[in-house]
Design an enzyme around this catalytic site. Structure first.
Site, PDB file in Angstrom:
ATOM      1  N   ARG A  36       1.061  -1.044   0.233  1.00 42.80           N
ATOM      2  CA  ARG A  36       0.257  -0.133   0.455  1.00 42.80           C
ATOM      3  C   ARG A  36       0.992   0.882  -0.036  1.00 42.80           C
ATOM      4  O   ARG A  36       0.531   2.080  -0.463  1.00 42.80           O
ATOM      5  CB  ARG A  36      -1.186   0.466   1.039  1.00 42.80           C
ATOM      6  CG  ARG A  36      -1.825  -1.041   1.284  1.00 42.80           C
ATOM      7  CD  ARG A  36      -2.794  -1.143   2.181  1.00 42.80           C
ATOM      8  NE  ARG A  36      -4.173  -1.615   1.877  1.00 42.80           N
ATOM      9  CZ  ARG A  36      -5.015  -1.966   2.198  1.00 42.80           C
ATOM     10  NH1 ARG A  36      -4.616  -2.148   4.011  1.00 42.80           N
ATOM     11  NH2 ARG A  36      -6.311  -2.236   2.384  1.00 42.80           N
ATOM     12  N   LYS A 198     -16.333 -17.719   3.552  1.00 44.18           N
ATOM     13  CA  LYS A 198     -17.749 -17.211   4.200  1.00 44.18           C
ATOM     14  C   LYS A 198     -18.899 -16.664   2.602  1.00 44.18           C
ATOM     15  O   LYS A 198     -18.494 -15.710   1.735  1.00 44.18           O
ATOM     16  CB  LYS A 198     -18.384 -16.523   5.154  1.00 44.18           C
ATOM     17  CG  LYS A 198     -18.130 -16.888   6.394  1.00 44.18           C
ATOM     18  CD  LYS A 198     -18.338 -16.574   7.715  1.00 44.18           C
ATOM     19  CE  LYS A 198     -17.342 -16.681   9.170  1.00 44.18           C
ATOM     20  NZ  LYS A 198     -17.560 -15.802   9.493  1.00 44.18           N
ATOM     21  N   GLY A 355      -7.472  -7.818   0.083  1.00 39.27           N
ATOM     22  CA  GLY A 355      -7.486  -8.494   1.117  1.00 39.27           C
ATOM     23  C   GLY A 355      -6.359  -9.977   1.219  1.00 39.27           C
ATOM     24  O   GLY A 355      -5.598  -9.557   0.537  1.00 39.27           O
ATOM     25  N   GLY A 378     -12.744  -4.473   1.675  1.00 35.79           N
ATOM     26  CA  GLY A 378     -13.771  -4.145   1.523  1.00 35.79           C
ATOM     27  C   GLY A 378     -14.569  -3.162   0.326  1.00 35.79           C
ATOM     28  O   GLY A 378     -15.459  -3.684  -0.203  1.00 35.79           O
TER      29      GLY A 378
HETATM   30  P1  AMP Z   1     -11.602 -13.748   2.544  1.00 35.46           P
HETATM   31  O1  AMP Z   1     -11.395 -12.910   3.729  1.00 35.46           O
HETATM   32  O2  AMP Z   1     -13.002 -13.962   2.942  1.00 35.46           O
HETATM   33  O3  AMP Z   1     -11.891 -13.706   1.640  1.00 35.46           O
HETATM   34  O4  AMP Z   1     -11.256 -15.116   3.068  1.00 35.46           O
HETATM   35  C1  AMP Z   1     -10.065 -16.072   3.217  1.00 35.46           C
HETATM   36  C2  AMP Z   1      -9.719 -16.901   4.525  1.00 35.46           C
HETATM   37  O5  AMP Z   1     -11.001 -17.900   3.905  1.00 35.46           O
HETATM   38  C3  AMP Z   1      -8.753 -17.397   4.317  1.00 35.46           C
HETATM   39  O6  AMP Z   1      -8.117 -16.662   5.472  1.00 35.46           O
HETATM   40  C4  AMP Z   1      -8.714 -18.858   4.173  1.00 35.46           C
HETATM   41  O7  AMP Z   1      -7.655 -19.564   4.519  1.00 35.46           O
HETATM   42  C5  AMP Z   1     -10.034 -19.365   4.228  1.00 35.46           C
HETATM   43  N1  AMP Z   1     -10.356 -20.207   3.125  1.00 35.46           N
HETATM   44  C6  AMP Z   1     -10.191 -21.296   2.136  1.00 35.46           C
HETATM   45  N2  AMP Z   1     -11.335 -21.504   2.109  1.00 35.46           N
HETATM   46  C7  AMP Z   1     -11.268 -22.708   3.634  1.00 35.46           C
HETATM   47  C8  AMP Z   1     -11.664 -24.081   3.900  1.00 35.46           C
HETATM   48  N3  AMP Z   1     -12.140 -24.654   3.136  1.00 35.46           N
HETATM   49  N4  AMP Z   1     -12.189 -23.730   5.049  1.00 35.46           N
HETATM   50  C9  AMP Z   1     -11.763 -22.438   5.999  1.00 35.46           C
HETATM   51  N5  AMP Z   1     -11.415 -21.681   5.510  1.00 35.46           N
HETATM   52  C10 AMP Z   1     -10.794 -21.365   4.096  1.00 35.46           C
END
Ligand code: AMP
Length: 398
Positions: A36, A198, A355, A378
């Site tokens: 950044r 999620k 992110g 975000g």
């Molecule tokens: P996000 O911030 O929603 O993009 O989520 C990123 C995070 O999702 C990372 O820290 C990954 O380790 C986690 N992640 C990806 N695949 C999985 C999985 N199968 N089970 C648990 N966490 C996951």
């Protein structure tokens, strides 16, 4: 209506307040990723080159309105100085007598960094008295903080009230060119890949992209909520019970349209435990054992997704395919990054949201092989979801 950018302005003899995004990871006083800061340099250099002086303001982390030394921007002062090869001055409060004095004594060609804006609770409250105090430090205002452009805070919204014009910085322009302009009229086929933890944080993005893309690929932890919605056993994998109905709706929507091809993995890597050093194997999604946990996509899925990516002309990616932080479960994410890199080489435009996806691309060494890696998490998600960012709405027209 085109935006007013720093390219349109000569800053000679002007004191310029620049809202930058220096919200970088700091560990024991050391910056572990300066992406950044590096990305903010072109705007700072432009002002200095014109013969103006620069006052940088930013937040770092979440000090919750209190002065907390762990969240000081001091480490950024050092790194910024090294990158610019200049002495960067620093003031230990972003407003008040010291800030005023140091700002007023700043000569053309000099740069001053203010301490963390979020040491004042007024920053997040978009407080106008605080905004006014910030504005009094300078003659002109530039916003180059893409990472906070989805927030309405004093340093990017309130402050605008006290200047004739809000000028867009070069980083903000680059982010908007890629994440807004280029995907508003994409070269097709247009493929979006969404992963990460999620569904909840990405449901608006999924719904919006459904109207826009030719292919929608889903990976990461969120696949298990879909699998559960399809009636499969998912063992101990991540699941959002309260999003199963939502997942069903998305699956129905996918079935009902022939405009968008919707892809979920066919196979996954399952492990005994949520850690790197544990037993793991690849398995088809119908056969996930009750005592296992899914941590990455499998080889067949990698192949299938890669083929779609390689035949695309615009590719948007947000969210890792698996738990890439652990070596044994990083392969899905790495291979998708590789497919993006290959497509880019063949002329496609590839965009990676900030992110975790940006961190994964950096960790796996694909940074320079992607058309644009965003500095905003975000903010990039909101932008690709078709939402107008409040700070962008404030920028003056030419
Ligand atoms: P996000 O911030 O929603 O993009 O989520 C990123 C995070 O999702 C990372 O820290 C990954 O380790 C986690 N992640 C990806 N695949 C999985 C999985 N199968 N089970 C648990 N966490 C996951």
């Amino acid at each position: 209506m085109s935006r007013l950018t720093v390219k349109d302005v000569n800053f000679k003899n002007k004191k310029v307040l620049i809202r930058v995004d220096f919200n970088v990871p700091v560990n024991n006083g050391e910056i572990t990723n300066d992406f950044r800061i590096v990305s903010s340099l072109p705007t700072i250099k432009k002002v200095l080159k014109d013969g103006g002086s620069v006052i940088c303001m930013s937040h770092l982390g979440r000090p919750k309105g209190k002065v907390k030394p762990d969240f000081s921007l001091k480490p950024v002062q050092k790194r910024l100085g090294e990158l610019l090869d200049l002495d960067v001055k620093f003031v230990d409060d972003c407003i008040g007598e010291n800030a005023k004095k140091m700002a007023s004594e700043l000569n053309n060609g000099e740069i001053l960094l203010l301490e963390n804006l979020r040491f004042h609770k007024e920053e997040k409250k978009n407080d106008l008295i605080f905004s006014k105090a910030l504005s009094e430090l300078a003659d002109m205002y530039v916003n180059d903080a893409f990472g906070t452009a989805h927030r309405a805070h004093a340093s990017n919204i309130g402050v605008a009230k006290y200047f004739d014009k809000v000028i867009s910085g070069l980083l903000l322009e680059k982010e908007l060119t890629y994440l807004k302009d280029k995907i508003e009229s994409p070269k097709r086929p247009y493929t979006a890949i969404l992963g990460g933890e999620k569904i909840s944080g990405k449901i608006d993005t999924i719904n919006h992209l459904f109207e826009k893309v030719d292919n929608l690929i889903i990976g990461g932890g969120m696949i298990f909520t879909f699998f559960k919605a399809m009636g499969y056993g998912i063992g101990n994998s991540l699941v959002e019970e309260n999003k199963i109905e939502l997942a069903k709706e998305i699956l129905e929507k996918a079935k009902a349209t022939d405009k968008v091809k919707f892809y979920l993995p066919e196979d996954v890597i399952v492990a005994d435990e949520f850690k790197n050093d544990t037993n793991y194997k690849t398995i088809s999604i119908e056969n996930i054992p009750m005592d296992k946990i899914g941590l990455d996509i499998g080889e067949k899925s990698i192949q299938k997704f890669s083929n779609v990516i390689k035949s695309s002309k615009t590719i948007l990616w947000n969210g890792p395919m698996g738990v890439f932080e652990m070596e044994n479960f990083a392969k899905g994410t790495e291979k998708i990054a590789d497919a993006l890199a290959k497509s880019t080489k063949m002329g496609a435009i590839s965009l990676v949201g900030g992110g975790d996806s940006a961190a994964a691309v950096k960790k796996l060494g694909y940074y320079d092989k992607i058309s644009h890696v965003s500095t905003g998490g975000g903010a990039s998600l909101e932008l690709i979801s078709g939402i107008e960012l409040p700070a962008v709405a404030e920028i003056s027209s030419k």
